[in-house]
Design a protein around this motif. Structure first.
Motif, PDB file in Angstrom:
ATOM      1  N   ALA A  67       0.866  -1.275   0.089  1.00  0.00           N
ATOM      2  CA  ALA A  67       0.487   0.243   0.075  1.00  0.00           C
ATOM      3  C   ALA A  67       0.536   1.784   0.040  1.00  0.00           C
ATOM      4  O   ALA A  67       1.761   1.715   0.516  1.00  0.00           O
ATOM      5  N   ASP A  68       0.660   2.097  -0.700  1.00  0.00           N
ATOM      6  CA  ASP A  68       1.081   3.615  -0.557  1.00  0.00           C
ATOM      7  C   ASP A  68       1.751   3.721   0.743  1.00  0.00           C
ATOM      8  O   ASP A  68       0.204   4.148   1.689  1.00  0.00           O
ATOM      9  N   SER A  69       2.855   4.062   0.850  1.00  0.00           N
ATOM     10  CA  SER A  69       3.075   5.432   2.409  1.00  0.00           C
ATOM     11  C   SER A  69       2.672   6.450   2.540  1.00  0.00           C
ATOM     12  O   SER A  69       2.213   6.876   0.981  1.00  0.00           O
ATOM     13  N   THR A  70       2.674   7.248   3.713  1.00  0.00           N
ATOM     14  CA  THR A  70       2.597   8.718   3.529  1.00  0.00           C
ATOM     15  C   THR A  70       3.541   9.287   4.263  1.00  0.00           C
ATOM     16  O   THR A  70       3.931   8.684   5.562  1.00  0.00           O
ATOM     17  N   GLY A  71       4.498  10.025   2.739  1.00  0.00           N
ATOM     18  CA  GLY A  71       5.034  10.955   3.374  1.00  0.00           C
ATOM     19  C   GLY A  71       6.403  10.633   3.811  1.00  0.00           C
ATOM     20  O   GLY A  71       7.307  10.864   3.687  1.00  0.00           O
ATOM     21  N   SER A  86      18.177  19.607   1.673  1.00  0.00           N
ATOM     22  CA  SER A  86      18.307  20.725   2.475  1.00  0.00           C
ATOM     23  C   SER A  86      17.287  20.208   3.102  1.00  0.00           C
ATOM     24  O   SER A  86      17.799  20.760   4.191  1.00  0.00           O
ATOM     25  N   ASP A  87      16.186  20.101   3.013  1.00  0.00           N
ATOM     26  CA  ASP A  87      14.965  20.031   4.169  1.00  0.00           C
ATOM     27  C   ASP A  87      14.618  18.799   3.401  1.00  0.00           C
ATOM     28  O   ASP A  87      13.074  18.285   4.188  1.00  0.00           O
ATOM     29  N   LEU A  88      15.011  17.714   3.390  1.00  0.00           N
ATOM     30  CA  LEU A  88      14.670  15.994   3.243  1.00  0.00           C
ATOM     31  C   LEU A  88      14.784  15.232   4.931  1.00  0.00           C
ATOM     32  O   LEU A  88      16.145  15.258   5.328  1.00  0.00           O
ATOM     33  N   GLU A  89      14.422  14.479   5.424  1.00  0.00           N
ATOM     34  CA  GLU A  89      14.405  13.974   6.200  1.00  0.00           C
ATOM     35  C   GLU A  89      15.097  11.846   5.718  1.00  0.00           C
ATOM     36  O   GLU A  89      14.156  11.749   4.698  1.00  0.00           O
ATOM     37  N   ILE A  90      16.250  12.004   5.447  1.00  0.00           N
ATOM     38  CA  ILE A  90      16.753  11.173   4.565  1.00  0.00           C
ATOM     39  C   ILE A  90      16.466  10.240   5.919  1.00  0.00           C
ATOM     40  O   ILE A  90      17.013   9.832   6.753  1.00  0.00           O
ATOM     41  N   VAL A  91      16.072   8.958   5.293  1.00  0.00           N
ATOM     42  CA  VAL A  91      15.955   7.364   6.370  1.00  0.00           C
ATOM     43  C   VAL A  91      17.069   6.602   5.589  1.00  0.00           C
ATOM     44  O   VAL A  91      17.433   5.976   6.643  1.00  0.00           O
ATOM     45  N   ALA A 147       4.273  15.135   0.029  1.00  0.00           N
ATOM     46  CA  ALA A 147       4.831  15.631  -1.219  1.00  0.00           C
ATOM     47  C   ALA A 147       5.061  16.232  -2.331  1.00  0.00           C
ATOM     48  O   ALA A 147       5.272  16.316  -3.535  1.00  0.00           O
ATOM     49  N   ASP A 148       4.492  17.391  -1.366  1.00  0.00           N
ATOM     50  CA  ASP A 148       4.871  18.684  -2.927  1.00  0.00           C
ATOM     51  C   ASP A 148       5.823  19.172  -3.129  1.00  0.00           C
ATOM     52  O   ASP A 148       6.675  19.637  -3.202  1.00  0.00           O
ATOM     53  N   ARG A 149       6.273  18.654  -1.619  1.00  0.00           N
ATOM     54  CA  ARG A 149       8.254  18.838  -1.633  1.00  0.00           C
ATOM     55  C   ARG A 149       8.136  18.211  -2.557  1.00  0.00           C
ATOM     56  O   ARG A 149       9.553  18.515  -3.264  1.00  0.00           O
TER      57      ARG A 149
END
Length: 442
Positions: free
Chosen positions: A26-30, A43-48, A63-65
């Motif tokens: 299922a598509d995840s959120t975020g 710069s404004d991404l949280e890298i997992v 999603a917009d980012r």
């Protein structure tokens, strides 16, 4: 605790026979998987996860980012180990005092594992178990796991070396490399080094599910799995086993092409680094032939997709059966061009001896989620989840005997020595039924 009571305790804890895992998405959120080379700024991404060798990132963002970045991306896919119906067994079936657990391992007898061990036991090879976690304290797995190299990619704060996500990973690890201690189970490559790469989250619900083993409710993300494969290749694993599927039925809603590219990049990198990955084909009993091109091809991604077989009416006292171990299991997915090898996975019926026995460890948590330890034992499972590690173990033996082999040569040894039984349909076998001894001698 003596051996007989140890076995009974393990059987009682299981209480049912359950097929190995399949995967639903299922598509995840975020969460997103992003082609790093096409990303203008991080710069404004949280890298997992940072999958540097294949130029991919797993990130948390809006999603917009991600959409504004102009980068190639797809929503990360949440994967759930979808529980199959249990095959109930009334009461606890005690193991005959005159028999060792090895006598119940029709899979290892069929594969001539003791004969293969006269050549090699897998020394010098390294196998990653990408799963629910390995119980390193289980007597059959003590000293088999390199904890320094082990990593958790799971979406929780628990670590490695314990069956945090349930019994599944320990069972799989045992099929690959359970030590050959007297009276217990034997793995295909007990001399191999295991690496615990846990991707499924902790089995916190297990305290509320006393009727079934605490598996098949876990969740992870596709990005976690991809990161684990890349890491396994980076640390020099010869084989990585994924008893959670690789050829998933992913929704083709615009993201399929991107995910196909991700799979190919990761698979090709693994192959270049000398690692073969083995994976379960799934247990829904249908054909993969028509969606293989939309998801993944082992020819390009470097994996070995494995279907399951098993005997009917196996008698551990005589070693005889009504139908042979290479007969296809009814639940196994199949398809000409979709399956690479068939291997022992168990029949999945009500007669437990037709399934695969190996080590299990059932985790316990308190109401606050504190890990309380695990109950060790043995149990019979069936599924393509049990077939894939048979191939992984054979691959470890081949790599051990031929340390100069590339990943391609290891995979070729496994497929070249396999053959399709005359009495069964080709769609279940691909190149054929695994022959471990022949592959090691090849």
């Amino acid at each position: 605790m003596d051996r007989r009571s140890f076995i009974q305790a393990g059987s009682a804890s299981l209480g049912a026979l359950t097929l190995g895992s399949t995967v639903v998405t299922a598509d995840s959120t975020g969460r997103f998987v992003v082609d790093r080379s096409s990303l203008n700024t991080e710069s404004d991404l949280e890298i997992v996860h940072e999958l540097e060798p294949v130029d991919l990132l797993v990130v948390r963002a809006t999603a917009d980012r991600i959409d504004r970045s102009g980068a190639a991306f797809a929503p990360d896919e949440r994967l759930s180990l979808d529980r199959y119906r249990p095959v109930s067994v009334a009461g606890v079936e005690a193991v005959d005092e005159e028999l060792d657990l090895f006598d119940y391992q029709w899979d290892k007898h069929d594969q001539g594992i003791l004969e293969a061990h006269e050549i090699t036991r897998g020394e010098g090879s390294r196998v990653a178990i990408i799963d629910t976690g390995i119980a390193t304290g289980h007597p059959d797995l003590e000293g088999q796991v390199d904890l320094e190299l082990s990593r958790s990619f799971a979406p929780d704060q628990y670590g490695v070396g314990e069956p945090y996500g349930g019994a599944h990973g320990t069972h799989v690890a045992g099929i690959v490399a359970a030590s050959d201690r007297a009276g217990s189970v034997v793995g295909s490559a007990p001399g191999a080094e295991l690496v615990d790469l846990r991707v499924f989250g902790a089995a916190l619900e297990s305290r509320d599910r006393g009727d079934l083993p605490p598996d098949y409710w876990r969740e992870t993300y596709m990005g976690d799995v991809m990161a684990a494969i890349v890491y396994a290749a980076e640390i020099g694993c010869d084989v990585a086993n994924l008893s959670l599927g690789w050829t998933w039925e992913m929704r083709m809603d615009g993201w399929g092409k991107f995910w196909g590219t991700v799979h190919q990049r990761v698979g090709r990198y693994a192959r270049r680094k000398g690692m073969v990955h083995t994976h379960a084909s799934g247990n829904w009993g249908e054909s993969l032939q028509f969606n293989r091109d939309e998801t993944d091809s082992s020819e390009t991604a470097g994996g070995i997709t494995t279907s399951a077989t098993g005997p009917v009416g196996f008698d551990p006292e005589t070693g005889e059966y009504d139908e042979p171990p290479h007969s296809p299991s009814t639940y196994t997915t199949h398809g000409v061009g979709a399956i690479d090898l068939a291997a022992p996975g168990g029949k999945g019926g009500e007669f437990r001896h037709d399934n695969v026995v190996n080590a299990i460890a059932i985790p316990r948590f308190d109401e606050d989620g504190t890990y309380l330890g695990a109950e060790y034992g043995h149990a019979w499972f069936a599924g393509t989840s049990m077939a894939a590690p048979q191939v992984a173990g054979a691959g470890a033996l081949v790599a051990s005997e031929n340390s100069h082999y590339t990943a391609e040569q290891v995979a070729n040894a496994l497929t070249r020595t396999a053959s399709v039984p005359d009495e069964y349909e080709h769609k279940y076998y691909g190149h054929g039924y695994l022959d471990t001894v022949a592959a090691v001698r090849d």
